[in-house]
Write a protein that holds these residues in place. Structure first.
Motif, PDB file in Angstrom:
ATOM      1  N   ILE A  79       0.839  -1.206   0.000  1.00 29.22           N
ATOM      2  CA  ILE A  79       0.000   0.000   0.000  1.00 29.22           C
ATOM      3  C   ILE A  79       0.870   1.251   0.000  1.00 29.22           C
ATOM      4  CG2 ILE A  79      -1.661   1.357   1.355  1.00 29.22           C
ATOM      5  CD1 ILE A  79      -2.869  -1.363   2.256  1.00 29.22           C
ATOM      6  N   LEU A  80       1.911   1.239   0.811  1.00 27.38           N
ATOM      7  CA  LEU A  80       2.794   2.405   0.903  1.00 27.38           C
ATOM      8  C   LEU A  80       3.582   2.640  -0.383  1.00 27.38           C
ATOM      9  CD1 LEU A  80       4.103   1.992   4.548  1.00 27.38           C
ATOM     10  CD2 LEU A  80       2.492   3.705   3.698  1.00 27.38           C
ATOM     11  N   SER A  81       3.747   1.602  -1.186  1.00 28.15           N
ATOM     12  CA  SER A  81       4.506   1.740  -2.430  1.00 28.15           C
ATOM     13  C   SER A  81       3.662   2.317  -3.574  1.00 28.15           C
ATOM     14  CB  SER A  81       5.077   0.381  -2.856  1.00 28.15           C
ATOM     15  OG  SER A  81       4.062  -0.443  -3.406  1.00 28.15           O
ATOM     16  N   LEU A  82       2.363   2.414  -3.363  1.00 23.51           N
ATOM     17  CA  LEU A  82       1.465   2.926  -4.410  1.00 23.51           C
ATOM     18  C   LEU A  82       1.658   4.425  -4.624  1.00 23.51           C
ATOM     19  CD1 LEU A  82      -1.902   1.244  -3.343  1.00 23.51           C
ATOM     20  CD2 LEU A  82      -0.469   0.591  -5.291  1.00 23.51           C
ATOM     21  N   PRO A  83       1.387   4.900  -5.847  1.00 27.16           N
ATOM     22  CA  PRO A  83       1.343   6.352  -6.064  1.00 27.16           C
ATOM     23  C   PRO A  83       0.272   6.964  -5.148  1.00 27.16           C
ATOM     24  CG  PRO A  83       1.292   5.176  -8.154  1.00 27.16           C
ATOM     25  CD  PRO A  83       1.142   4.148  -7.065  1.00 27.16           C
ATOM     26  N   GLU A  84       0.459   8.202  -4.762  1.00 32.33           N
ATOM     27  CA  GLU A  84      -0.404   8.840  -3.757  1.00 32.33           C
ATOM     28  C   GLU A  84      -1.897   8.729  -4.066  1.00 32.33           C
ATOM     29  OE1 GLU A  84      -0.939  13.072  -1.403  1.00 32.33           O
ATOM     30  OE2 GLU A  84       0.584  12.881  -2.949  1.00 32.33           O
ATOM     31  N   LYS A  85      -2.286   9.023  -5.294  1.00 30.57           N
ATOM     32  CA  LYS A  85      -3.720   9.005  -5.658  1.00 30.57           C
ATOM     33  C   LYS A  85      -4.301   7.594  -5.502  1.00 30.57           C
ATOM     34  CE  LYS A  85      -7.413  10.700  -7.977  1.00 30.57           C
ATOM     35  NZ  LYS A  85      -7.970  11.984  -8.237  1.00 30.57           N
ATOM     36  N   GLN A  86      -3.572   6.594  -5.986  1.00 27.24           N
ATOM     37  CA  GLN A  86      -4.044   5.212  -5.870  1.00 27.24           C
ATOM     38  C   GLN A  86      -4.126   4.789  -4.410  1.00 27.24           C
ATOM     39  OE1 GLN A  86      -1.670   2.633  -8.334  1.00 27.24           O
ATOM     40  NE2 GLN A  86      -2.189   3.748 -10.189  1.00 27.24           N
ATOM     41  N   ARG A  87      -3.132   5.177  -3.625  1.00 28.34           N
ATOM     42  CA  ARG A  87      -3.124   4.826  -2.199  1.00 28.34           C
ATOM     43  C   ARG A  87      -4.319   5.457  -1.490  1.00 28.34           C
ATOM     44  NH1 ARG A  87       1.827   6.451  -0.879  1.00 28.34           N
ATOM     45  NH2 ARG A  87       1.184   8.438  -0.039  1.00 28.34           N
ATOM     46  N   LEU A  88      -4.593   6.695  -1.808  1.00 23.50           N
ATOM     47  CA  LEU A  88      -5.723   7.402  -1.200  1.00 23.50           C
ATOM     48  C   LEU A  88      -7.046   6.722  -1.545  1.00 23.50           C
ATOM     49  CD1 LEU A  88      -5.818   9.912   0.554  1.00 23.50           C
ATOM     50  CD2 LEU A  88      -6.141  11.278  -1.502  1.00 23.50           C
ATOM     51  N   VAL A  89      -7.244   6.436  -2.823  1.00 18.77           N
ATOM     52  CA  VAL A  89      -8.480   5.787  -3.270  1.00 18.77           C
ATOM     53  C   VAL A  89      -8.606   4.403  -2.640  1.00 18.77           C
ATOM     54  CG1 VAL A  89      -9.717   4.847  -5.268  1.00 18.77           C
ATOM     55  CG2 VAL A  89      -8.595   7.076  -5.432  1.00 18.77           C
ATOM     56  N   PHE A  90      -7.507   3.655  -2.632  1.00 16.57           N
ATOM     57  CA  PHE A  90      -7.539   2.311  -2.046  1.00 16.57           C
ATOM     58  C   PHE A  90      -7.927   2.365  -0.572  1.00 16.57           C
ATOM     59  CE2 PHE A  90      -5.845  -1.400   0.068  1.00 16.57           C
ATOM     60  CZ  PHE A  90      -6.327  -2.422  -0.737  1.00 16.57           C
ATOM     61  N   ASN A  91      -7.281   3.247   0.182  1.00 17.29           N
ATOM     62  CA  ASN A  91      -7.566   3.347   1.622  1.00 17.29           C
ATOM     63  C   ASN A  91      -9.012   3.755   1.893  1.00 17.29           C
ATOM     64  OD1 ASN A  91      -5.051   2.521   2.526  1.00 17.29           O
ATOM     65  ND2 ASN A  91      -4.229   4.589   2.538  1.00 17.29           N
ATOM     66  N   LEU A  92      -9.520   4.729   1.141  1.00 16.91           N
ATOM     67  CA  LEU A  92     -10.899   5.187   1.342  1.00 16.91           C
ATOM     68  C   LEU A  92     -11.909   4.085   1.009  1.00 16.91           C
ATOM     69  CD1 LEU A  92     -10.640   8.816  -0.051  1.00 16.91           C
ATOM     70  CD2 LEU A  92     -11.007   8.150   2.332  1.00 16.91           C
ATOM     71  N   ARG A  93     -11.597   3.311  -0.010  1.00 19.30           N
ATOM     72  CA  ARG A  93     -12.522   2.251  -0.437  1.00 19.30           C
ATOM     73  C   ARG A  93     -12.384   1.004   0.437  1.00 19.30           C
ATOM     74  NH1 ARG A  93     -17.077   0.932  -2.537  1.00 19.30           N
ATOM     75  NH2 ARG A  93     -17.073  -0.786  -3.984  1.00 19.30           N
ATOM     76  N   TYR A  94     -11.152   0.556   0.661  1.00 19.01           N
ATOM     77  CA  TYR A  94     -10.892  -0.703   1.363  1.00 19.01           C
ATOM     78  C   TYR A  94     -11.088  -0.570   2.873  1.00 19.01           C
ATOM     79  CZ  TYR A  94      -8.531  -5.030   2.692  1.00 19.01           C
ATOM     80  OH  TYR A  94      -8.229  -6.256   3.228  1.00 19.01           O
ATOM     81  N   TYR A  95     -10.458   0.420   3.472  1.00 19.70           N
ATOM     82  CA  TYR A  95     -10.516   0.570   4.932  1.00 19.70           C
ATOM     83  C   TYR A  95     -11.741   1.349   5.402  1.00 19.70           C
ATOM     84  CZ  TYR A  95      -5.808  -1.318   5.268  1.00 19.70           C
ATOM     85  OH  TYR A  95      -4.715  -2.139   5.199  1.00 19.70           O
TER      86      TYR A  95
END
Length: 77
Positions: free
Chosen positions: A24-40
């Motif tokens: 997760i930390l290795s993702l580009p910022e936008k992807q990490r943000l979207v992933f965290n908002l959706r997944y967590y």
């Protein structure tokens, strides 16, 4: 009875959790943000679109790429 050294025993679930976080930390910022908002945070795409001032379709693509990169990271490390 001897003590086990840490290296003699690997808790696979913890190792996987660590890899997951690293991925997760290795993702580009936008992807990490979207992933965290959706997944967590379990937000709907419409909610994320409102928060990030973005289009739903764009967010779906970002989330898809994030999932693929996470999977690739975990399988190849």
């Amino acid at each position: 009875m001897g003590k086990l050294k840490a290296s003699d025993y690997i808790d696979y679930e913890n190792e996987l959790a660590v890899k997951f976080q690293e991925a997760i930390l290795s993702l580009p910022e936008k992807q990490r943000l979207v992933f965290n908002l959706r997944y967590y945070d379990e937000l709907e795409y419409e909610e994320i679109a409102h928060v990030l001032d973005s289009k739903v379709d764009t967010l779906k693509v970002n989330y898809h790429y994030a999932k693929e990169k996470i999977k690739e990271y975990i399988l190849n490390r």
